[in-house]
Enzyme design. Sequence first.
Site, PDB file in Angstrom:
ATOM      1  N   ASP A 105     -49.318  -6.066 -13.540  1.00 28.77           N
ATOM      2  CA  ASP A 105     -48.831  -6.234 -12.180  1.00 28.77           C
ATOM      3  C   ASP A 105     -49.494  -5.151 -11.337  1.00 28.77           C
ATOM      4  O   ASP A 105     -49.151  -3.972 -11.436  1.00 28.77           O
ATOM      5  CB  ASP A 105     -47.306  -6.122 -12.141  1.00 28.77           C
ATOM      6  CG  ASP A 105     -46.729  -6.785 -10.905  1.00 28.77           C
ATOM      7  OD1 ASP A 105     -47.507  -7.198 -10.024  1.00 28.77           O
ATOM      8  OD2 ASP A 105     -45.498  -6.904 -10.826  1.00 28.77           O
ATOM      9  N   ALA A 106     -50.491  -5.550 -10.558  1.00 28.96           N
ATOM     10  CA  ALA A 106     -51.311  -4.577  -9.837  1.00 28.96           C
ATOM     11  C   ALA A 106     -51.476  -4.941  -8.365  1.00 28.96           C
ATOM     12  O   ALA A 106     -51.803  -4.088  -7.554  1.00 28.96           O
ATOM     13  CB  ALA A 106     -52.689  -4.478 -10.489  1.00 28.96           C
ATOM     14  N   LYS A 107     -51.288  -6.212  -8.054  1.00 29.02           N
ATOM     15  CA  LYS A 107     -51.390  -6.690  -6.667  1.00 29.02           C
ATOM     16  C   LYS A 107     -52.662  -6.187  -5.995  1.00 29.02           C
ATOM     17  O   LYS A 107     -52.653  -5.804  -4.827  1.00 29.02           O
ATOM     18  CB  LYS A 107     -50.134  -6.303  -5.876  1.00 29.02           C
ATOM     19  CG  LYS A 107     -48.859  -6.920  -6.482  1.00 29.02           C
ATOM     20  CD  LYS A 107     -47.608  -6.655  -5.680  1.00 29.02           C
ATOM     21  CE  LYS A 107     -46.386  -7.380  -6.222  1.00 29.02           C
ATOM     22  NZ  LYS A 107     -45.992  -7.025  -7.606  1.00 29.02           N
ATOM     23  N   ARG A 108     -53.757  -6.213  -6.744  1.00 32.79           N
ATOM     24  CA  ARG A 108     -55.016  -5.733  -6.198  1.00 32.79           C
ATOM     25  C   ARG A 108     -55.562  -6.695  -5.149  1.00 32.79           C
ATOM     26  O   ARG A 108     -55.253  -7.885  -5.161  1.00 32.79           O
ATOM     27  CB  ARG A 108     -56.055  -5.537  -7.313  1.00 32.79           C
ATOM     28  CG  ARG A 108     -55.704  -4.419  -8.285  1.00 32.79           C
ATOM     29  CD  ARG A 108     -55.614  -3.083  -7.556  1.00 32.79           C
ATOM     30  NE  ARG A 108     -55.530  -1.948  -8.458  1.00 32.79           N
ATOM     31  CZ  ARG A 108     -54.414  -1.278  -8.761  1.00 32.79           C
ATOM     32  NH1 ARG A 108     -53.254  -1.624  -8.257  1.00 32.79           N
ATOM     33  NH2 ARG A 108     -54.460  -0.242  -9.584  1.00 32.79           N
TER      34      ARG A 108
END
Lengths: 318, 318
Positions: A105-108
């Site tokens: 979960d990084a929402k890059r």
Amino acid sequence: MTTYELFSDRLIEQVLRKKSHVVVGLDPVYEKLPSILKRGAGDSLKDICRAIFDFNRTLIDATYDIVPAIKPQVAFYERYGVEGMKAFEKTVRYGKKKGLIVIEDAKRNDIGSTATAYSDGHLGRVRLSSRNIAVFDLDAITVNPFLGSDGILPFLFDVREYRKGIFILVKTSNPSSRELQDLYIVSGNKKQKVYEYLSQLVNKWGKDTIGEYGYSSVGAVVGATFPNDAKLLRKLMPKTYFLVPGFGAQGGQASDIVHCFNKDGLGAIIAASRSINYAYKNNKKYGSKHYGSAARDAVLRMNFEVNKALEKAGILTW
Amino acid sequence: MTTYELFSDRLIEQVLRKKSHVVVGLDPVYEKLPSILKRGAGDSLKDICRAIFDFNRTLIDATYDIVPAIKPQVAFYERYGVEGMKAFEKTVRYGKKKGLIVIEDAKRNDIGSTATAYSDGHLGRVRLSSRNIAVFDLDAITVNPFLGSDGILPFLFDVREYRKGIFILVKTSNPSSRELQDLYIVSGNKKQKVYEYLSQLVNKWGKDTIGEYGYSSVGAVVGATFPNDAKLLRKLMPKTYFLVPGFGAQGGQASDIVHCFNKDGLGAIIAASRSINYAYKNNKKYGSKHYGSAARDAVLRMNFEVNKALEKAGILTW
């Protein structure tokens, strides 16, 4: 034995084998760790991150046979700097070694050339002078769509090339997701919410990655906290796998998340972090020493609740 | 001697002292580094990241006295894993040691509790058992607004607590920024683009952080590639400092970026990465060995072009 290779198929095989739609979030916060992990530690980032990895390893050992996937939230590792990223890397490797799908979960997000750098490092390969190597080598990563296609296409390249997955933020679980994601947009005579518009982009981005089970490897993040929105999005993205955060600590219920599934009893994985990670705090059966067992109990309970809700809706697959 | 302490004031003091509105992006890609840095290296991440830090140190040494700030794009470090993050950390520290403002281009975003973890690690402090420490300790970071206020407020806490800055994505420089950021949204009788709506949020989030020079420490990312949008946004956010990417390699011109400034000759810093980092490739005066001098020449040229455009517009401050 894995029969299929696409991300969506690999994920679904794990779901079916383990009879679980639950994803264990790994969001370690040092202050909340059981005291047994803190002995003689805690005054350097190295100490803290050693405790964090020990914590994660125990949680993985306690749950790897009853869930398809884990979801480390990279913010909780970046928070502790380089040492934190070492703990992140070790956690990812350990999870994969135990046969789990590991979703970062990084929402890059960024412009094309920069999104390529992110995707190279997190999903794909980087070039050394004589060879290409995988660096973090996640199975999948969450991606923010705010910059449009330029920022998504590099990830799609690695989805195809290395059979990876991405989950694009469509409707997030937090209360203020309303501020932007629920706005009405107009184009000609058509009026729709931002998240509805995004669902069309997700369909488009995913259409060439449909696997044997009929699902794309381009998934969507759809919060458990807005069941009516989830119901609509389920219709709008029939072939998209949903990663559903917000269960447990954030308030999502088992009855809410039923709407994230299709009639085939597939189509969604439900993530919970705090309610599993720190289950030992609310479980009198185990002392804090047995936080792994408490986490396992919490996962078994969540598996049961999700499966029961699906059965009630007439879509339990097993 | 620094007189003022708020981020916006510290930034502006540097701008005025150095007579430069230019920010050097540090986006290292190993394949593009001068061959002198590659000797005997390049087949491990450690080797590559040592070369990357050497490259950055030379660029900083060559430009620290003629620019107010540097902007490492963290994707280019994450790409190389834990070793990359070590090079990132060393780059940040070295830049600060040379008196530069260091802005991390990270476009981070998440729900509240997770945004807190990001902000703790990148801007603020984390708690060890006996003390709080700064980890990456950036001066400022770029933030994606897709999740709304929940994901912004934790950063605002550190902006106030530690006199840091954030730059919120409002209108990005990439072609597909149109896909979401340029959509028309409706609310009652009002119709406006997404980026216009975001500009109001930025004003709101920043209103309590106005410094001595009249600018907020909550800035905005506004691409150089859409000068008409920048012109409108300048009016909509009079007290917001703009971080303007897209100059140089992405096509933005000096005449375009004039619209990002206010009548006081302030209000924008213009970032360029590739055109400065790899200036040695297009500069016959220096061999690749003198890539630092080539970068300095490129910055001096860019300073001159930006200042000339401002003078032409009648708003050059010095």
